[in-house]
Design a protein around this motif. Structure first.
Motif, PDB file in Angstrom:
ATOM      1  N   TYR A 153       0.822  -1.217   0.000  1.00 16.02           N
ATOM      2  CA  TYR A 153       0.000   0.000   0.000  1.00 16.02           C
ATOM      3  C   TYR A 153       0.855   1.266   0.000  1.00 16.02           C
ATOM      4  O   TYR A 153       0.543   2.219  -0.710  1.00 16.02           O
ATOM      5  N   THR A 154       1.927   1.281   0.761  1.00 16.93           N
ATOM      6  CA  THR A 154       2.755   2.502   0.784  1.00 16.93           C
ATOM      7  C   THR A 154       3.469   2.712  -0.552  1.00 16.93           C
ATOM      8  O   THR A 154       3.676   3.851  -0.958  1.00 16.93           O
ATOM      9  N   ARG A 155       3.824   1.630  -1.235  1.00 13.18           N
ATOM     10  CA  ARG A 155       4.398   1.773  -2.588  1.00 13.18           C
ATOM     11  C   ARG A 155       3.389   2.394  -3.551  1.00 13.18           C
ATOM     12  O   ARG A 155       3.756   2.977  -4.566  1.00 13.18           O
ATOM     13  N   ASN A 156       2.113   2.241  -3.226  1.00 18.73           N
ATOM     14  CA  ASN A 156       1.038   2.771  -4.067  1.00 18.73           C
ATOM     15  C   ASN A 156       0.433   4.047  -3.484  1.00 18.73           C
ATOM     16  O   ASN A 156      -0.746   4.328  -3.671  1.00 18.73           O
ATOM     17  N   PHE A 158      -0.311   5.131  -0.432  1.00 21.15           N
ATOM     18  CA  PHE A 158      -1.105   5.194   0.787  1.00 21.15           C
ATOM     19  C   PHE A 158      -0.194   5.632   1.926  1.00 21.15           C
ATOM     20  O   PHE A 158       1.003   5.380   1.917  1.00 21.15           O
ATOM     21  N   ILE A 159      -0.788   6.296   2.900  1.00 20.95           N
ATOM     22  CA  ILE A 159      -0.055   6.849   4.033  1.00 20.95           C
ATOM     23  C   ILE A 159      -0.650   6.257   5.311  1.00 20.95           C
ATOM     24  O   ILE A 159      -1.871   6.217   5.473  1.00 20.95           O
ATOM     25  N   ASN A 160       0.220   5.831   6.218  1.00 22.75           N
ATOM     26  CA  ASN A 160      -0.283   5.336   7.498  1.00 22.75           C
ATOM     27  C   ASN A 160      -0.592   6.507   8.423  1.00 22.75           C
ATOM     28  O   ASN A 160      -0.120   7.617   8.222  1.00 22.75           O
ATOM     29  N   LEU A 161      -1.388   6.232   9.442  1.00 20.56           N
ATOM     30  CA  LEU A 161      -1.679   7.246  10.443  1.00 20.56           C
ATOM     31  C   LEU A 161      -0.414   7.528  11.251  1.00 20.56           C
ATOM     32  O   LEU A 161       0.382   6.628  11.514  1.00 20.56           O
ATOM     33  N   PHE A 184      -3.181  -2.260   9.859  1.00 18.58           N
ATOM     34  CA  PHE A 184      -2.808  -0.860   9.976  1.00 18.58           C
ATOM     35  C   PHE A 184      -3.764  -0.049   9.112  1.00 18.58           C
ATOM     36  O   PHE A 184      -4.080  -0.432   7.987  1.00 18.58           O
ATOM     37  N   TYR A 185      -4.218   1.070   9.637  1.00 16.44           N
ATOM     38  CA  TYR A 185      -5.121   1.949   8.917  1.00 16.44           C
ATOM     39  C   TYR A 185      -4.275   2.873   8.041  1.00 16.44           C
ATOM     40  O   TYR A 185      -3.362   3.540   8.526  1.00 16.44           O
ATOM     41  N   LEU A 186      -4.563   2.878   6.748  1.00 16.82           N
ATOM     42  CA  LEU A 186      -3.861   3.733   5.794  1.00 16.82           C
ATOM     43  C   LEU A 186      -4.884   4.487   4.954  1.00 16.82           C
ATOM     44  O   LEU A 186      -6.049   4.072   4.851  1.00 16.82           O
TER      45      LEU A 186
END
Length: 194
Positions: A153-156, A158-161, A184-186
């Motif tokens: 998700y972060t590669r795409n 998305f950002i974590n809280l 983890f909520y992203l």
């Protein structure tokens, strides 16, 4: 089935009782079981909508979508947060902002680790962006991603809280090893797609 062929020919179909899901198996038993046992029931109850990723007659993967909100306080400090506060003259950190949630996203294990997941995710995001521009107001897509999918998700984009920063920086690999299905909520701001 060839991955390049799938990338050129996949389509989304709304799950119905006629789809044969018997051969579908992903790396997570939870995600496999959800599709086979719960997705249609939740869809009939209007709690989520599941779209199958189909290529020819093969179920390659699926995504389950539902509505969500994200609190303004959970959005990282920066241009996005300041724009929203300025545009809407918001002072409450508890202000809820509309979002679409990816409740589940999975590929059959035969089709993972080759870029197909990212391509499908981008297609989902652009479809949601189209809905946001033409049908209903929303700006964010959220996901409670498994620890083992965090890097995907972060590669795409998305950002974590922020509250999870310390856990992720110091312990992500340990968490993945001990509890790969810890969530983890992203989130992603759809404006990054412009």
């Amino acid at each position: 089935m060839d991955i390049d062929y799938i990338k050129e020919n996949y389509r989304f179909e709304t799950l119905n009782g006629k789809h044969d899901l018997s051969d579908f198996k992903c790396e997570s038993d939870d995600l496999t079981d959800f599709l086979k046992d719960d997705a249609l029931t939740q869809q009939k109850s209007k709690l989520s909508l599941t779209k199958l990723v189909m290529c020819d007659d093969t179920v390659v993967g699926y995504v389950s979508l539902l509505t969500d909100t994200i609190l303004l306080k959970d959005i990282r400090e920066g241009d996005t947060k300041h724009d929203i506060k300025d545009q809407l003259n918001i002072t409450s950190k508890k202000r809820k902002l509309p979002a679409i949630k990816i409740g589940r996203l999975a590929l059959d294990e035969k089709y993972t680790r080759n870029g197909l997941g990212s391509e499908i995710l981008m297609s989902i995001l652009f479809n949601v962006k189209n809905i946001a521009e033409n049908n209903v107001g929303l700006r964010f897509v959220t996901v409670e991603g498994y620890a083992r999918a965090y890097k995907f998700y972060t590669r795409n984009n998305f950002i974590n809280l922020k509250k999870d920063d310390d856990k992720i920086k110091e312990k992500l690999d340990i968490i993945i090893e001990k509890d790969p299905e810890k969530t983890f909520y992203l989130y992603i701001d759809l404006r990054v797609l412009e």
